[in-house]
Enzyme design. Structure first.
Site, PDB file in Angstrom:
ATOM      1  N   SER A  91     -10.020  -0.957   6.606  1.00 24.62           N
ATOM      2  CA  SER A  91      -9.358  -0.901   5.298  1.00 24.62           C
ATOM      3  C   SER A  91      -8.624  -2.166   4.911  1.00 24.62           C
ATOM      4  CB  SER A  91      -8.380   0.282   5.263  1.00 24.62           C
ATOM      5  OG  SER A  91      -9.071   1.497   5.434  1.00 24.62           O
ATOM      6  N   LYS A 118       0.833  -1.199   0.000  1.00 24.15           N
ATOM      7  CA  LYS A 118       0.000   0.000   0.000  1.00 24.15           C
ATOM      8  C   LYS A 118       0.873   1.256   0.000  1.00 24.15           C
ATOM      9  CE  LYS A 118      -3.958   1.909   2.593  1.00 24.15           C
ATOM     10  NZ  LYS A 118      -4.875   1.621   3.737  1.00 24.15           N
ATOM     11  N   SER A 161      -9.378   1.575   2.551  1.00 24.23           N
ATOM     12  CA  SER A 161      -8.544   2.394   1.712  1.00 24.23           C
ATOM     13  C   SER A 161      -7.477   1.596   0.971  1.00 24.23           C
ATOM     14  CB  SER A 161      -7.861   3.478   2.571  1.00 24.23           C
ATOM     15  OG  SER A 161      -7.050   2.880   3.591  1.00 24.23           O
TER      16      SER A 161
END
Length: 556
Positions: free
Chosen positions: A161, A63, A137
């Site tokens: 997330s 990420k 996210s």
């Protein structure tokens, strides 16, 4: 010419898959293929020298709010980017175990959102339906795994997330107990709540990565001794779940039934303290910690086109929250935590839908705050209540993945994972070549949690060919009626159903999955080959199997 090792083979397959999927919105920073191939060759050399590398042959995505040396850390905002001096500890641990990092992935900016659309790099579309959100996210990381590009991926989870994207894309997401995986080198959302998470296509794959990442001594806890007996799983009444998408209540009830049939003891629980705690995360003063993380940057760059307006609005709104609200909310949370743990009692885990529904991109665009808030109904409370969790696939509704989540008290990560396995159906797979025991690709099966169920042969209606591939592998083709075939050495492996999906996602042409008839007349899923691919390949049927062919080559 020496055949490439497992690390190099997997890296090349990953870049082929990147080209096939045509999903540039997944990535913020993608490493050059030549660079990752050089790293993979070094890993293969270490393997050949006898070094133990538990993640060798694995490729990973990270990420974009987690530091990867050599790539800018953007947190989804180009003007915020900085060049990290070194890998975040979580990334360094993956690499030390033999994983090759492909690059950094797209996310809801500053890890603020559960939708995967709040990014100047573009909305990350769902892996199964490009008209729907991928979940955020950690959107890019989840989709990279779901599409078979990466085997594992790192995300973060403050409000869900690391779990909502897993559910929407039909994969596994582990959210560990806070503190078990180091968060140094991670751009914080809420530093006191953030967890580094793992995505994978199967529980065994996720467990392997989590085993490398976790620091058992990271925190200490006194866990009450578990009373003997079957796993005890708390399940709320369906009416307490609130409004769900059509078919989701039935899918949730079916998942609970599977746990019961697998031997778990189900018991009712009052969900009220969990949902009340979930509401505090954004509706209370805890959101002020998001302003602490990046608020000053946003204040200085208010007019920057890089800033997502929804994210900026959420974070700047937290700037003027009075301190007394935070203390009041902390006291309120302490009461809710006690109520929640009392309601959970001696249950090992709480079963919930991961999310209440799966919106389209259009629905999120029409109501960005409302659609996002709905998605955190079940996930928002986990970190506030100091719980661990795992999101796992639990079937489909209207052709799209449906997922459930198991949450347990802090430091019961292993228990929760064991219960999650009860939801994982097992299938059988016949292999005749590079996946046989002791062969170069057998580690893929083992890594997916497969176990050898039988050694046998196919029915005498197949021919075997040596394909010109790297690594070398055979092509098994059923002969037409009236033509001569032979029995070919085979093994039958049992593996989790999602593991079969993981193999299929990364299966290169001309290989395919189909039904293979065995010597006893039964049939099972197995590796076959497209007939056109064997037109100019060497027919090795007379040798009886792939091992015999490899021995023949070695002795000739």
């Amino acid at each position: 010419m020496t055949a490439p090792g497992p690390a190099l083979t997997r890296v090349r397959a990953a870049y082929t898959r990147i080209a096939e999927t045509k999903r540039p919105e997944i990535w913020i920073g993608l490493r050059p293929q030549a660079e990752t191939e050089a790293e993979a060759r070094a890993i293969d050399e270490r393997l050949a020298a006898g070094e133990s590398l538990p993640l060798a042959g694995t490729v990973a995505a990270v990420k974009g709010n987690i530091d990867v040396a050599g790539l800018p850390t953007t947190a989804g905002c180009p003007s915020y980017a900085y060049e990290p001096a070194q890998d975040a500890p979580a990334v360094a641990r993956l690499r030390a175990a033999g994983a090759v990092v492909l690059g950094t992935t797209n996310l809801d900016q500053f890890a603020t959102g559960l939708v995967g659309t709040r990014s100047p790099y573009g909305a990350v579309r769902n892996a199964h339906d490009p008209e729907r959100v991928s979940g955020g996210s950690s959107s890019g990381s989840a989709v990279a795994v779901a599409l078979g590009i990466a085997d594992i991926a790192l995300g973060t989870d403050t409000a869900g997330s690391g779990r909502v994207p897993a559910a929407f894309n039909g994969i596994v997401g582990i959210k560990p107990t806070y503190g078990l995986v180091p968060t140094e080198g991670v751009v914080p959302a809420c530093a006191s709540l953030d967890c580094v998470t793992v995505f994978a296509r199967s529980i065994p794959e996720a467990d392997r990565a989590f085993g490398v990442l976790a620091t058992p001594a990271g925190r200490t806890a006194q866990l009450a001794a578990r009373r003997p007996g079957p796993w005890r799983v708390a399940v709320p009444a369906t009416e307490q779940l609130g409004e769900l998408d059509p078919g989701w209540a039935e899918a949730f009830e079916a998942a609970a039934s599977r746990l019961a049939h697998a031997g778990a003891e189900l018991r009712r629980i009052d969900l009220a303290p969990f949902t009340a705690a979930a509401e505090l995360l954004y509706e209370g003063a805890f959101v002020a910690e998001r302003y602490t993380a990046v608020g000053s940057f946003i204040d200085k760059n208010t007019n920057s086109p890089d800033l997502d307006p929804t994210v900026a609005r959420i974070i700047t709104a937290a700037r003027d929250l009075p301190a007394h609200r935070l203390f009041a909310d902390r006291d309120r949370l302490a009461v809710l935590r006690e109520q929640a743990m009392t309601a959970l009692g001696d249950a090992d885990a709480l079963l919930l839908p991961t999310a209440p529904g799966h919106p389209t991109l259009a629905e999120v665009a029409a109501d960005p705050l409302g659609a996002n808030a709905r998605l955190g109904r079940f996930t928002n409370s986990a970190n506030l209540l100091d719980m661990c969790g795992i999101a796992v696939p639990a079937g489909e509704v209207d052709g799209l993945p449906f997922g459930v989540m198991l949450m347990g008290p802090g430091f019961t990560d292993e228990r929760v994972g064991a219960i999650a396995r009860l939801l994982t159906p097992v299938t059988r797979l016949a292999v005749v070549g590079a996946h046989l025991s002791g062969q170069p690709l057998n580690h893929q099966l083992v890594g997916l949690g497969a176990r050898l169920a039988a050694t046998t042969t196919t029915a005498p209606e197949y021919r075997l060919y040596a394909l010109d591939t790297e690594p070398p592998k055979p092509g098994l083709v059923r002969v037409p009626a009236g033509q001569s075939g032979a029995a070919i050495e085979a093994e039958v492996w049992e593996l989790p159903m999602e593991g079969l999906g993981a193999l299929l996602a990364g299966l290169p042409r001309p290989m395919a999955l189909g039904r293979v008839t065995l010597a006893d007349g039964t049939s099972t899923t197995g590796f076959l080959c497209e007939p056109a691919a064997v037109e100019h390949a060497a027919d090795i049927t007379h040798l009886g199997g792939w091992r015999a062919y490899r021995a023949y080559l070695a002795n000739s």
